[in-house]
Design a protein around this motif. Structure first.
Motif, PDB file in Angstrom:
ATOM      1  N   ARG A  59       0.884  -1.220   0.211  1.00  0.00           N
ATOM      2  CA  ARG A  59      -0.174  -0.065  -0.203  1.00  0.00           C
ATOM      3  C   ARG A  59       0.866   1.252   0.129  1.00  0.00           C
ATOM      4  NH1 ARG A  59      -4.449  -2.466  -0.836  1.00  0.00           N
ATOM      5  NH2 ARG A  59      -5.366  -3.702   0.685  1.00  0.00           N
ATOM      6  N   ASN A  60       0.267   2.081  -0.820  1.00  0.00           N
ATOM      7  CA  ASN A  60       1.290   3.560  -0.858  1.00  0.00           C
ATOM      8  C   ASN A  60       0.552   4.315   0.373  1.00  0.00           C
ATOM      9  OD1 ASN A  60       2.753   5.651  -1.493  1.00  0.00           O
ATOM     10  ND2 ASN A  60       2.116   5.760  -3.512  1.00  0.00           N
ATOM     11  N   GLY A  61       0.720   4.237   1.444  1.00  0.00           N
ATOM     12  CA  GLY A  61       0.117   4.813   2.671  1.00  0.00           C
ATOM     13  C   GLY A  61      -0.078   4.180   3.692  1.00  0.00           C
ATOM     14  N   ARG A  62      -0.632   4.748   4.885  1.00  0.00           N
ATOM     15  CA  ARG A  62      -1.063   3.866   6.080  1.00  0.00           C
ATOM     16  C   ARG A  62      -2.459   3.694   6.126  1.00  0.00           C
ATOM     17  NH1 ARG A  62       1.471   0.336   8.495  1.00  0.00           N
ATOM     18  NH2 ARG A  62       3.393   1.720   8.035  1.00  0.00           N
ATOM     19  N   PHE A  63      -2.942   2.513   6.000  1.00  0.00           N
ATOM     20  CA  PHE A  63      -4.427   2.382   6.143  1.00  0.00           C
ATOM     21  C   PHE A  63      -4.691   1.006   7.063  1.00  0.00           C
ATOM     22  CE2 PHE A  63      -3.198   4.198   1.931  1.00  0.00           C
ATOM     23  CZ  PHE A  63      -4.019   5.125   1.807  1.00  0.00           C
TER      24      PHE A  63
ATOM     25  N   ALA B  64       2.470  -1.359   4.557  1.00  0.00           N
ATOM     26  CA  ALA B  64       2.663  -0.110   3.845  1.00  0.00           C
ATOM     27  C   ALA B  64       4.201  -0.095   3.215  1.00  0.00           C
ATOM     28  CB  ALA B  64       2.359   0.989   4.609  1.00  0.00           C
TER      29      ALA B  64
ATOM     30  N   SER C  70       6.135   2.198   3.600  1.00  0.00           N
ATOM     31  CA  SER C  70       6.859   2.289   4.717  1.00  0.00           C
ATOM     32  C   SER C  70       7.415   1.581   5.648  1.00  0.00           C
ATOM     33  CB  SER C  70       6.266   3.577   5.593  1.00  0.00           C
ATOM     34  OG  SER C  70       5.222   3.153   6.206  1.00  0.00           O
TER      35      SER C  70
ATOM     36  N   TYR D 212       4.428   2.478  -6.154  1.00  0.00           N
ATOM     37  CA  TYR D 212       2.888   3.001  -6.563  1.00  0.00           C
ATOM     38  C   TYR D 212       1.947   1.961  -6.534  1.00  0.00           C
ATOM     39  CZ  TYR D 212       6.570   5.800  -9.072  1.00  0.00           C
ATOM     40  OH  TYR D 212       7.740   6.510  -9.345  1.00  0.00           O
TER      41      TYR D 212
ATOM     42  N   PRO E 229      -1.512   0.745  -4.254  1.00  0.00           N
ATOM     43  CA  PRO E 229      -2.797   1.218  -3.993  1.00  0.00           C
ATOM     44  C   PRO E 229      -2.782   2.330  -2.974  1.00  0.00           C
ATOM     45  CG  PRO E 229      -3.020  -0.897  -3.861  1.00  0.00           C
ATOM     46  CD  PRO E 229      -1.695  -0.538  -3.957  1.00  0.00           C
ATOM     47  N   ARG E 230      -3.639   3.390  -2.940  1.00  0.00           N
ATOM     48  CA  ARG E 230      -3.598   4.409  -1.835  1.00  0.00           C
ATOM     49  C   ARG E 230      -5.050   4.519  -1.224  1.00  0.00           C
ATOM     50  NH1 ARG E 230       0.164   8.133  -1.482  1.00  0.00           N
ATOM     51  NH2 ARG E 230      -1.386   9.544  -0.431  1.00  0.00           N
ATOM     52  N   SER E 231      -5.425   3.181  -1.011  1.00  0.00           N
ATOM     53  CA  SER E 231      -6.682   3.083  -0.124  1.00  0.00           C
ATOM     54  C   SER E 231      -6.757   1.795   0.643  1.00  0.00           C
ATOM     55  CB  SER E 231      -7.899   2.842  -1.134  1.00  0.00           C
ATOM     56  OG  SER E 231      -7.774   1.918  -2.174  1.00  0.00           O
TER      57      SER E 231
END
Length: 80
Positions: A36-40, A45, A47, A75, A77-79
């Motif tokens: 994932r491209n963010g913390r969800f 993620a 990171s 790159y 998913p951002r969800s």
């Protein structure tokens, strides 16, 4: 070439073990790991990648990364 999209953190750790083993058995295999491209919530993620791959249990996976058989795509998913 296998594109692997990560999911929950704990599940992804087990998946990385499986990917590490598959790469050891099949030298022609290429894996593109897509976190994932963010913390969800509790999803694995981008990171998290460097910290997890530095663990001793993933020494072989780091070798495959250095040889180019295992790559991380930033790159994802951002969800959640």
């Amino acid at each position: 070439t296998l594109f692997f999209f990560s999911d929950d953190y704990g599940e992804t750790i087990l998946d990385l073990f499986r990917i590490q083993a598959e790469l050891s058995f099949n030298p022609r295999l290429r894996v593109v790991f897509v976190p994932r491209n963010g913390r969800f919530h509790n999803d694995f993620a981008l990171s998290d990648v460097d910290q997890v791959l530095e663990e001793d249990m993933f020494i072989e996976l780091r070798k495959h990364r250095d040889m180019g058989n295992f790559t991380v795509n930033p790159y994802g998913p951002r969800s959640g």
